[in-house]
Design an enzyme around this catalytic site. Sequence first.
Site, PDB file in Angstrom:
ATOM      1  N   GLN A   1      -5.173  -1.768   9.745  1.00  0.00           N
ATOM      2  CA  GLN A   1      -4.890  -3.159   8.870  1.00  0.00           C
ATOM      3  C   GLN A   1      -5.496  -4.296   9.698  1.00  0.00           C
ATOM      4  OE1 GLN A   1      -3.947  -3.452   5.477  1.00  0.00           O
ATOM      5  NE2 GLN A   1      -4.072  -5.743   5.548  1.00  0.00           N
TER       6      GLN A   1
ATOM      7  N   LYS B   1       0.654  -1.164  -0.033  1.00  0.00           N
ATOM      8  CA  LYS B   1      -0.136   0.053   0.132  1.00  0.00           C
ATOM      9  C   LYS B   1       0.843   1.330   0.034  1.00  0.00           C
ATOM     10  CE  LYS B   1      -3.926  -2.417   2.037  1.00  0.00           C
ATOM     11  NZ  LYS B   1      -4.667  -2.692   3.365  1.00  0.00           N
TER      12      LYS B   1
ATOM     13  N   ASP C   1     -11.270   2.596   3.358  1.00  0.00           N
ATOM     14  CA  ASP C   1     -11.527   1.083   3.129  1.00  0.00           C
ATOM     15  C   ASP C   1     -12.870   0.925   3.121  1.00  0.00           C
ATOM     16  OD1 ASP C   1      -9.377  -0.611   3.431  1.00  0.00           O
ATOM     17  OD2 ASP C   1      -9.152  -0.430   5.772  1.00  0.00           O
TER      18      ASP C   1
HETATM   19  N1  GUN Z   1      -7.141  -7.090   5.786  1.00  0.00           N
HETATM   20  C1  GUN Z   1      -7.354  -7.930   4.550  1.00  0.00           C
HETATM   21  N2  GUN Z   1      -7.849  -6.878   3.752  1.00  0.00           N
HETATM   22  C2  GUN Z   1      -8.051  -5.634   4.252  1.00  0.00           C
HETATM   23  C3  GUN Z   1      -8.361  -4.534   3.749  1.00  0.00           C
HETATM   24  O1  GUN Z   1      -8.780  -4.352   2.625  1.00  0.00           O
HETATM   25  N3  GUN Z   1      -8.130  -3.489   4.711  1.00  0.00           N
HETATM   26  C4  GUN Z   1      -7.842  -3.592   5.603  1.00  0.00           C
HETATM   27  N4  GUN Z   1      -7.715  -2.470   6.675  1.00  0.00           N
HETATM   28  N5  GUN Z   1      -7.493  -4.777   6.378  1.00  0.00           N
HETATM   29  C5  GUN Z   1      -7.559  -5.962   5.593  1.00  0.00           C
END
Ligand code: GUN
Length: 292
Positions: free
Chosen positions: A96, A52, A119
């Site tokens: 996350q 990211k 998100d």
């Molecule tokens: N864990 C797995 N996929 C995601 C996501 O798209 N966003 C976040 N914050 N955590 C994750």
Amino acid sequence: MNLIDGKATAAAIKAEIKEEVEKIVAQGGKRPHLAAVLVGHDGGSETYVKNKVLACEACGFESTLIRYEDDITEEELLDCVSRLNSDSNIDGFIVQLPLPRHINEQKVIEAIDYRKDVDGFHPINVGRMAIGLPCFISATPLGILTLLKRYGIPTSGKKCVVLGRSNIVGKPMAQLMMQKQYGDSTVTVCHSRSLNLKEECRQADILIAAIGRPDFVTADMVKEGATVIDVGTTRVPDATRKSGFRLNGDVKFDEVAPKCAYITPVPGGVGPMTICMLMLNTLSAGKHEFYN
Ligand code: GUN
């Protein structure tokens, strides 16, 4: 059979985003800024967050990574969320997941200002998505919609089967495929308890597998000429790899692919699109596209 190249599509979209960002900055606007909060040292989460941050660089965004050890208290994490909510330099942020067991994930998600919830996990965004209002749409379903659109795959009036009912993928995917302004499809949601699961899947013009079980979808579950979207990314041990594992999809690719009109590979299909859509949401946050 046509392979849907998520990696190339994501690269093209990131280039488009960067071009737009440089235009915004040239006109005196603010460079979008994404913050990511990472708790602990889960291997998968480390990789996702690293990717990211790299994607932010590719898009010309600012990024901030905030790390905590897994003994952080819920209160300390909620304080961090509160600081990010009120930091006008941060346009959007993510925490996350998964979080350590002593922290209530839902409480953390609901503490995030929905206007910075890139998100799309906050109930306000989920609710607005469900009734078709402008909002942050979670990245994986948005990435899949984008692939279907960019590859010109017809969805209107088609039968779509979503395998899996998670809050992050299955539920929002089904909602979006149903809505007139997105998929406009006839949608069935199946899961591990569904009776006649094979028969349901065999009806699908578009089969979206997000069940988290490697090689679950076999050739006998797929209609000739269907489009198959594989959301699975399970790490399975592989001694031939330096990392000791490989990513395995939910679809038994080798036997399913010959039957398909279109199919996404794993890796290189849905995965790269997910991070790319987070970037698109961050750009929208920077532009206050959905909320002031
Ligand atoms: N864990 C797995 N996929 C995601 C996501 O798209 N966003 C976040 N914050 N955590 C994750």
